[in-house]
Design a protein around this motif. Structure first.
Motif, PDB file in Angstrom:
ATOM      1  N   GLY A  73      -0.049  27.146  35.310  1.00  0.00           N
ATOM      2  CA  GLY A  73      -0.124  26.330  34.102  1.00  0.00           C
ATOM      3  C   GLY A  73      -0.248  24.842  34.376  1.00  0.00           C
ATOM      4  O   GLY A  73      -0.988  24.125  33.684  1.00  0.00           O
ATOM      5  N   PHE A  74       0.485  24.348  35.380  1.00  0.00           N
ATOM      6  CA  PHE A  74       0.446  22.919  35.699  1.00  0.00           C
ATOM      7  C   PHE A  74      -0.977  22.452  35.962  1.00  0.00           C
ATOM      8  O   PHE A  74      -1.374  21.358  35.556  1.00  0.00           O
ATOM      9  CB  PHE A  74       1.334  22.631  36.912  1.00  0.00           C
ATOM     10  N   TRP A  75      -1.757  23.272  36.650  1.00  0.00           N
ATOM     11  CA  TRP A  75      -3.095  22.847  37.064  1.00  0.00           C
ATOM     12  C   TRP A  75      -4.045  22.758  35.882  1.00  0.00           C
ATOM     13  O   TRP A  75      -4.950  21.907  35.874  1.00  0.00           O
ATOM     14  CB  TRP A  75      -3.601  23.789  38.152  1.00  0.00           C
ATOM     15  N   ARG A  76      -3.830  23.581  34.874  1.00  0.00           N
ATOM     16  CA  ARG A  76      -4.627  23.447  33.650  1.00  0.00           C
ATOM     17  C   ARG A  76      -4.288  22.149  32.934  1.00  0.00           C
ATOM     18  O   ARG A  76      -5.168  21.425  32.448  1.00  0.00           O
ATOM     19  CB  ARG A  76      -4.378  24.642  32.729  1.00  0.00           C
ATOM     20  N   GLN A  77      -2.995  21.863  32.833  1.00  0.00           N
ATOM     21  CA  GLN A  77      -2.578  20.627  32.164  1.00  0.00           C
ATOM     22  C   GLN A  77      -3.020  19.400  32.951  1.00  0.00           C
ATOM     23  O   GLN A  77      -3.467  18.400  32.356  1.00  0.00           O
ATOM     24  CB  GLN A  77      -1.058  20.630  31.975  1.00  0.00           C
ATOM     25  N   LEU A  78      -2.906  19.443  34.265  1.00  0.00           N
ATOM     26  CA  LEU A  78      -3.352  18.327  35.099  1.00  0.00           C
ATOM     27  C   LEU A  78      -4.823  18.040  34.850  1.00  0.00           C
ATOM     28  O   LEU A  78      -5.226  16.871  34.696  1.00  0.00           O
ATOM     29  CB  LEU A  78      -3.121  18.665  36.572  1.00  0.00           C
ATOM     30  N   LYS A  79      -5.652  19.058  34.806  1.00  0.00           N
ATOM     31  CA  LYS A  79      -7.084  18.880  34.566  1.00  0.00           C
ATOM     32  C   LYS A  79      -7.337  18.297  33.183  1.00  0.00           C
ATOM     33  O   LYS A  79      -8.160  17.380  33.018  1.00  0.00           O
ATOM     34  CB  LYS A  79      -7.832  20.203  34.727  1.00  0.00           C
ATOM     35  N   LEU A  81      -5.436  16.397  31.442  1.00  0.00           N
ATOM     36  CA  LEU A  81      -4.999  14.995  31.397  1.00  0.00           C
ATOM     37  C   LEU A  81      -5.889  14.092  32.238  1.00  0.00           C
ATOM     38  O   LEU A  81      -6.283  13.009  31.801  1.00  0.00           O
ATOM     39  CB  LEU A  81      -3.547  14.899  31.867  1.00  0.00           C
ATOM     40  N   THR A  82      -6.213  14.529  33.446  1.00  0.00           N
ATOM     41  CA  THR A  82      -7.002  13.675  34.335  1.00  0.00           C
ATOM     42  C   THR A  82      -8.462  13.616  33.914  1.00  0.00           C
ATOM     43  O   THR A  82      -9.110  12.576  34.082  1.00  0.00           O
ATOM     44  CB  THR A  82      -6.891  14.143  35.796  1.00  0.00           C
ATOM     45  N   ASP A  83      -9.006  14.694  33.373  1.00  0.00           N
ATOM     46  CA  ASP A  83     -10.387  14.658  32.877  1.00  0.00           C
ATOM     47  C   ASP A  83     -10.561  13.614  31.795  1.00  0.00           C
ATOM     48  O   ASP A  83     -11.651  13.059  31.611  1.00  0.00           O
ATOM     49  CB  ASP A  83     -10.803  16.024  32.321  1.00  0.00           C
ATOM     50  N   ARG A  84      -9.471  13.339  31.065  1.00  0.00           N
ATOM     51  CA  ARG A  84      -9.520  12.391  29.946  1.00  0.00           C
ATOM     52  C   ARG A  84      -8.901  11.035  30.304  1.00  0.00           C
ATOM     53  O   ARG A  84      -8.769  10.174  29.441  1.00  0.00           O
ATOM     54  CB  ARG A  84      -8.807  13.002  28.733  1.00  0.00           C
ATOM     55  N   ALA A 106       0.019  16.244  43.723  1.00  0.00           N
ATOM     56  CA  ALA A 106      -1.100  16.141  42.776  1.00  0.00           C
ATOM     57  C   ALA A 106      -0.799  15.108  41.699  1.00  0.00           C
ATOM     58  O   ALA A 106      -1.680  14.335  41.297  1.00  0.00           O
ATOM     59  CB  ALA A 106      -1.387  17.503  42.160  1.00  0.00           C
ATOM     60  N   ALA A 107       0.441  15.093  41.232  1.00  0.00           N
ATOM     61  CA  ALA A 107       0.831  14.119  40.206  1.00  0.00           C
ATOM     62  C   ALA A 107       0.804  12.701  40.774  1.00  0.00           C
ATOM     63  O   ALA A 107       0.362  11.755  40.107  1.00  0.00           O
ATOM     64  CB  ALA A 107       2.218  14.454  39.668  1.00  0.00           C
ATOM     65  N   ARG A 108       1.273  12.556  42.009  1.00  0.00           N
ATOM     66  CA  ARG A 108       1.243  11.239  42.657  1.00  0.00           C
ATOM     67  C   ARG A 108      -0.197  10.765  42.834  1.00  0.00           C
ATOM     68  O   ARG A 108      -0.526   9.599  42.563  1.00  0.00           O
ATOM     69  CB  ARG A 108       1.955  11.318  44.002  1.00  0.00           C
ATOM     70  N   GLU A 109      -1.056  11.658  43.272  1.00  0.00           N
ATOM     71  CA  GLU A 109      -2.467  11.310  43.478  1.00  0.00           C
ATOM     72  C   GLU A 109      -3.138  10.935  42.167  1.00  0.00           C
ATOM     73  O   GLU A 109      -4.010  10.054  42.132  1.00  0.00           O
ATOM     74  CB  GLU A 109      -3.200  12.492  44.125  1.00  0.00           C
TER      75      GLU A 109
END
Length: 291
Positions: A73-79, A81-84, A106-109
């Protein structure tokens, strides 16, 4: 002094006029909560009742419910947020930096702001040494992220009478536990002022889905309604809106599109300031100096 006496009543309509960066009407901050649930302990929250009413340890299905969020789930949310390019505040159990380094890295990056969220997931009232747990969380995050967290959200928003003082003692300036207003408020401690940042128990995917058991689209609907009203009120004075998400809730396949639609709705408004916890806190303190 009683704990509530430290947070004196202020009517929203009496608050001084505040101006958001760029003259925006509404500040929105996104809180992504990443936590460590220890399989050998009772779970902080459950999705399945124990079989035949007999709680069992290890609680594999309920632990796995949360673990799915950290693995998928985290990776879907990360995408999303970062895509936008959405500024994001990561409310992180300190030990996640050690137990889930792939997530923390990933969050730090991505440039997320790390916000203290306890050391392990569990109420502050159950800690043997609250001060030590806060210090361990702050120190672990500081070492991993390269700078100490300035903001804090207690697990489950739990506090004791000592929590605010211990947080400020450990360098925390901003706290999200006090869901009392749509604007920040200062609280005095023996170690200096700590400032509340408007958080939410309403536009929070845990409440909508895990507690109220609403359909997948209701987080979107509720959040848009909240946004629209605060955006309207922003004509008179600044407002702050929090959107709180968890990987095992809105990171699952049948809900992620509603989070994506919500983010698109928010960023589709020009008069919105997308901010992090410390950015909101710094803005508020700067405005109060001018008020």
């Amino acid at each position: 002094m009683a704990l509530t006496d430290r947070v004196p009543y202020q009517a929203l309509i009496d608050r001084p006029k505040l101006v958001l960066p760029g003259g925006k009407k509404l500040a929105v901050w996104i809180i992504l909560n990443v936590e460590e649930w220890r399989i050998e302990n009772p779970m902080p929250r459950t999705v399945l009742s124990p079989p035949m009413g007999q709680p069992l340890l290890p609680d594999v299905p309920n632990w796995a419910w949360h673990e799915y969020g950290m693995r998928a789930g985290f990776w879907r949310q990360l995408k999303a947020l970062t895509d936008r390019n959405v500024p994001t505040t990561l409310a992180i159990n300190g030990n996640v930096c050690t137990s889930y380094p792939r997530v923390a890295e990933a969050a730090r990056e991505a440039g997320f702001e790390f916000m203290g969220h306890g050391f392990l997931q569990g109420p502050m009232h159950k800690l043997d040494n609250q001060g030590d747990a806060i210090k361990r969380a702050v120190d672990t995050i500081a070492k991993f992220a390269g700078k100490a967290p300035r903001s804090w959200e207690s697990p489950g928003l739990t506090e004791t009478e000592d929590t605010l003082d211990l947080l400020r003692l450990n360098g925390i300036e901003y706290v999200a536990d006090w869901v009392i207003d749509d604007l920040p408020q200062d609280i005095a401690t023996p170690h200096g002022t700590i400032t509340t940042i408007p958080y939410t128990v309403e536009t929070n995917d845990i409440v909508v889905h895990a507690l109220h058991h609403m359909p997948s689209e209701q987080f979107l609907r509720r959040s848009i309604d909240q946004f629209d009203r605060l955006f309207l009120e922003g004509d008179e004075n600044a407002r702050v809106m929090a959107i709180s998400i968890h990987p095992y809730i809105t990171g699952v396949p049948h809900r992620i599109k509603y989070l994506e639609q919500l983010l698109d709705y928010v960023i589709g408004h020009d008069d919105v300031a997308l901010m992090t916890a410390s950015e909101i806190g710094d803005w508020y303190r700067g405005q109060m100096v001018k008020a």
